[in-house]
Design a protein around this motif. Structure first.
Motif, PDB file in Angstrom:
ATOM      1  N   PRO A  42      -0.960  31.821  19.298  1.00 32.92           N
ATOM      2  CA  PRO A  42      -1.110  30.405  18.930  1.00 32.92           C
ATOM      3  C   PRO A  42      -1.880  30.195  17.628  1.00 32.92           C
ATOM      4  O   PRO A  42      -1.827  29.114  17.043  1.00 32.92           O
ATOM      5  CB  PRO A  42      -1.874  29.805  20.123  1.00 32.92           C
ATOM      6  N   GLU A  43      -2.579  31.242  17.171  1.00 34.60           N
ATOM      7  CA  GLU A  43      -3.361  31.122  15.929  1.00 34.60           C
ATOM      8  C   GLU A  43      -2.501  31.333  14.684  1.00 34.60           C
ATOM      9  O   GLU A  43      -2.920  31.014  13.570  1.00 34.60           O
ATOM     10  CB  GLU A  43      -4.480  32.190  15.894  1.00 34.60           C
ATOM     11  N   THR A  45       0.474  31.106  11.796  1.00 34.32           N
ATOM     12  CA  THR A  45       1.200  30.015  11.145  1.00 34.32           C
ATOM     13  C   THR A  45       2.467  30.581  10.500  1.00 34.32           C
ATOM     14  O   THR A  45       2.428  31.692   9.968  1.00 34.32           O
ATOM     15  CB  THR A  45       0.352  29.332  10.060  1.00 34.32           C
ATOM     16  N   ARG A  47       3.298  27.652  13.388  1.00 32.43           N
ATOM     17  CA  ARG A  47       3.231  27.703  14.845  1.00 32.43           C
ATOM     18  C   ARG A  47       4.629  27.973  15.393  1.00 32.43           C
ATOM     19  O   ARG A  47       5.626  27.511  14.820  1.00 32.43           O
ATOM     20  CB  ARG A  47       2.727  26.348  15.346  1.00 32.43           C
ATOM     21  N   ARG A  48       4.701  28.738  16.457  1.00 31.41           N
ATOM     22  CA  ARG A  48       6.009  29.013  17.059  1.00 31.41           C
ATOM     23  C   ARG A  48       5.998  28.695  18.546  1.00 31.41           C
ATOM     24  O   ARG A  48       4.953  28.748  19.193  1.00 31.41           O
ATOM     25  CB  ARG A  48       6.393  30.482  16.857  1.00 31.41           C
ATOM     26  N   SER A  68      10.258  28.225  14.982  1.00 31.79           N
ATOM     27  CA  SER A  68       9.046  27.955  14.206  1.00 31.79           C
ATOM     28  C   SER A  68       8.996  26.458  13.925  1.00 31.79           C
ATOM     29  O   SER A  68      10.034  25.811  13.732  1.00 31.79           O
ATOM     30  CB  SER A  68       9.030  28.767  12.913  1.00 31.79           C
TER      31      SER A  68
END
Ligand SMILES: CC(C)(COP(=O)(O)OP(=O)(O)OC[C@H]1O[C@@H](n2cnc3c(N)ncnc32)[C@H](O)[C@@H]1OP(=O)(O)O)[C@@H](O)C(=O)NCCC(=O)NCCS
Length: 166
Positions: A42-43, A45, A47-48, A68
């Motif tokens: 979750p961190e 980029t 975000r997916r 994404s």
């Protein structure tokens, strides 16, 4: 017969089966295990959202999808179903679940690229409501091939809002 599946978020324990499923399907993008690992972080980029279709047996994975997010747009980066479970609605269920999550994340438009020769995927995407919006000549390598660009407006297709009669 339609398989009993649960659509859920991809977790670390799914990385090996997911990598193996993609590796066994020539038309699927062949991401490394670490690429899927980034997809579930979750961190990272962008975000997916990564989902799997889990079968009844512990550890059984029948398919997966990764998108994404750059709201209001998202890109469907990959979707794949094991060969023996294709044409049983698994891909469609995966995408419906993904679309619900994308809408909740304020995504209005889903875009994707697909090899021009991947006829089954082109038909599958059209069935979901995607339309062709362009071509990227020579986009893919090994073998070199054009990419077909497709778009799905989520609001029009998947709106659960009541229709305004005016
Ligand atoms: C594309 C893919 C994900 C579809 O998954 P699936 O679970 O087989 O698809 P579904 O059973 O949900 O199909 C839904 C509808 O899409 C269409 N469709 C799916 N596969 C099709 C095919 N091979 N030929 C024609 N139409 C197809 C049909 O209309 C189907 O409905 P129907 O079976 O009632 O006729 C799967 O074929 C796959 O994993 N392919 C290899 C990887 C790949 O190419 N991924 C896309 C690029 S990343």
């Amino acid at each position: 017969m339609k398989p009993e599946i649960e659509i859920r978020r991809m977790t670390a324990s799914d990385l090996d089966p997911v990598t193996a499923i993609a590796g066994d399907l020539p038309p699927a993008p062949h991401w490394t295990r670490s690429a899927y690992s980034i997809a579930i972080n979750p961190e990272s980029t962008p975000r997916r959202i990564a989902l799997v279709a889990a079968g009844r047996q512990p550890g059984s994975i029948l398919g997966f999808a990764v998108a994404s997010l750059l709201p209001p747009q998202a890109e469907l980066e990959t979707i794949a179903v094991v060969a023996e479970s294709q044409r049983l609605g698994v891909g469609e269920r995966l995408f419906q679940a993904l679309a619900a999550e994308l809408k909740a994340a304020n995504v209005d438009d889903v875009l994707l690229e697909v090899r021009a020769s991947n006829q089954p995927a082109l038909v599958f995407y059209q069935t979901l409501g995607f339309v062709k919006i362009g071509l990227r000549p020579g986009y893919y390598a090994d073998p070199i091939e054009d990419a077909v660009l497709m778009r799905l407006p989520l609001i029009e297709r998947f709106s659960s809002e009541p229709v305004d009669p005016t």
